[in-house]
Design an enzyme around this catalytic site. Structure first.
Site, short mmCIF file in Angstrom:
data_model
loop_
_atom_site.label_atom_id
_atom_site.label_comp_id
_atom_site.label_asym_id
_atom_site.label_seq_id
_atom_site.Cartn_x
_atom_site.Cartn_y
_atom_site.Cartn_z
N GLU A 4 -4.74 -4.77 10.76
CA GLU A 4 -3.69 -3.77 10.95
C GLU A 4 -3.93 -3.02 12.26
OE1 GLU A 4 -1.87 -2.45 6.97
OE2 GLU A 4 -3.72 -1.34 7.19
N ASN A 17 0.86 -1.18 0.00
CA ASN A 17 0.00 0.00 0.00
C ASN A 17 0.90 1.23 0.00
OD1 ASN A 17 -1.79 2.06 0.48
ND2 ASN A 17 -2.30 1.45 2.58
N TRP A 18 0.95 1.88 -1.13
CA TRP A 18 1.87 3.03 -1.26
C TRP A 18 1.35 4.27 -0.56
CZ3 TRP A 18 3.29 3.01 -7.23
CH2 TRP A 18 3.92 1.80 -7.54
N LYS A 19 0.09 4.27 -0.19
CA LYS A 19 -0.55 5.45 0.42
C LYS A 19 -0.36 6.66 -0.53
CE LYS A 19 0.07 3.27 4.84
NZ LYS A 19 0.18 3.38 6.28
N SER A 66 4.06 -2.01 10.19
CA SER A 66 5.52 -2.06 10.37
C SER A 66 6.13 -3.39 9.93
CB SER A 66 5.88 -1.71 11.82
OG SER A 66 5.50 -0.38 12.11
N GLY A 75 3.11 2.39 10.74
CA GLY A 75 4.08 3.47 10.60
C GLY A 75 4.86 3.78 11.87
N GLU A 134 -6.46 4.90 8.04
CA GLU A 134 -6.25 6.31 7.66
C GLU A 134 -7.51 6.91 7.03
OE1 GLU A 134 -2.58 5.57 5.58
OE2 GLU A 134 -1.72 5.02 7.51
N GLY A 173 3.17 -1.04 4.19
CA GLY A 173 3.14 0.37 3.85
C GLY A 173 4.52 0.87 3.47
N HIS A 218 -9.45 1.25 5.59
CA HIS A 218 -8.10 1.48 6.11
C HIS A 218 -8.19 2.48 7.27
CE1 HIS A 218 -3.90 2.60 6.50
NE2 HIS A 218 -3.63 1.47 5.87
P1 13P Z 1 3.44 0.51 7.54
O1 13P Z 1 3.92 -0.79 6.92
O2 13P Z 1 4.16 1.71 7.03
O3 13P Z 1 3.39 0.41 9.03
O4 13P Z 1 1.92 0.71 7.06
C1 13P Z 1 1.01 -0.32 7.19
C2 13P Z 1 -0.24 0.04 6.48
O5 13P Z 1 -0.98 0.89 6.89
C3 13P Z 1 -0.52 -0.68 5.22
O6 13P Z 1 -1.82 -0.46 4.80
#
Ligand code: 13P
Length: 265
Positions: free
Chosen positions: A176, A14-16, A222, A182, A108, A243, A106
């Site tokens: 998650e 997931n590149w966000k 993470s 993150g 976010e 992520g 998600h």
């Molecule tokens: P990270 O791997 O950066 O912790 O993010 C996880 C995430 O939200 C994937 O959707």
């Protein structure tokens, strides 16, 4: 090697909101070279990337030109089919770009955009109706964890989304924990397995054992090449939603090759 129930592991990036379409091409090219170099078997471990909307067409074109068995995902979707919804993107548009998976729920989106279960359930239904697979994200915050334990909020979130999804619909679950996203502080494999096992049991209660057996449940939060193998060794964890570490082609390629870490090859 596949997981119990014949589930093929899935590693998803997931590149966000990172990488414009030119940077996206660069990353996918590097990833493609790296996975070709190691003769990655995409049938044994599936790989998907979830770029921003503006990158999808470029990534789709590259994947087709390179005959790369990389699956394409989208990070969000409108619950509506078409019409006066400024700024939204319809599921049918994503399907036309050969998107196969779409993230819904998600953290976010839940926390940064106030998305609740009703909206998330409608989005999941729209994804299914357009013949794609919703990836339903669930997870507890640090406060939820101390107040209710790890599993209670994710189970509730999954139940609410599944209530609206037609029987027999294929879906993926991504567990998650919000506190792990993150933060550099991943859950332990045992912690994650405990929640993923309970999520699978809930799918069995709601949809029957066959659906529970075939549904892939991923861990996210993470994940790196150093910890991924520990998660994938668990009976109820069938992949990872990555992520930050998915933005580096070399690191993401190492994560995809998690089986080599297991055998030490
Ligand atoms: P990270 O791997 O950066 O912790 O993010 C996880 C995430 O939200 C994937 O959707």
């Amino acid at each position: 090697m596949s997981q119990a129930g014949g589930r093929v592991p899935l590693i998803a990036g997931n590149w966000k909101m990172n990488l414009d379409h030119l940077q996206a091409i660069g990353l996918v090219q590097k990833l493609s070279w790296s996975l070709k170099d190691v003769k990655h078997d995409f049938g044994a471990v599936e790989v998907a990337v979830f770029p921003p909307f503006t990158d999808l067409r470029s990534v789709q074109t590259l994947v087709a030109a390179d005959k790369l068995a990389l699956r394409l995902g989208a990070q969000d979707v409108s619950p509506n089919q078409t019409g006066a919804f400024t700024g939204d993107v319809a599921a049918s548009f994503l399907k036309k770009l050969e998107v196969e998976h779409v993230l819904v729920g998600h953290s976010e989106r839940r926390h940064g955009h106030g998305e609740g279960s009703d909206l998330i359930a409608r989005k999941a239904r729209a994804v299914h109706a357009a013949d794609m697979i919703p990836m339903i994200c669930v997870g507890e915050t640090a406060d939820d964890l101390s107040e209710h334990g790890a599993a209670s909020v994710p189970l509730q979130q999954l139940t609410e989304v599944l209530a609206d999804l037609p029987a027999g619909a294929e879906f993926v679950v991504a567990y998650e924990p919000v506190w792990a996203i993150g933060s550099g502080e991943a859950a332990s494999p045992e912690q994650a397995e405990d929640v993923c096992g309970k999520l699978r049991a809930r799918i069995s209660e709601l949809r029957g054992e066959a659906d529970a057996d075939r549904t892939r449940i991923l861990y996210g939060g993470s994940v790196t090449s150093l910890n991924v193998a520990g998660f994938l060794r668990q009976a109820n964890i069938d992949g990872a939603l990555v992520g930050g570490a998915s933005l580096d082609a070399t690191e993401f390629s190492r994560i995809v090759q998690f089986k080599k870490h297991v055998t030490g090859a």
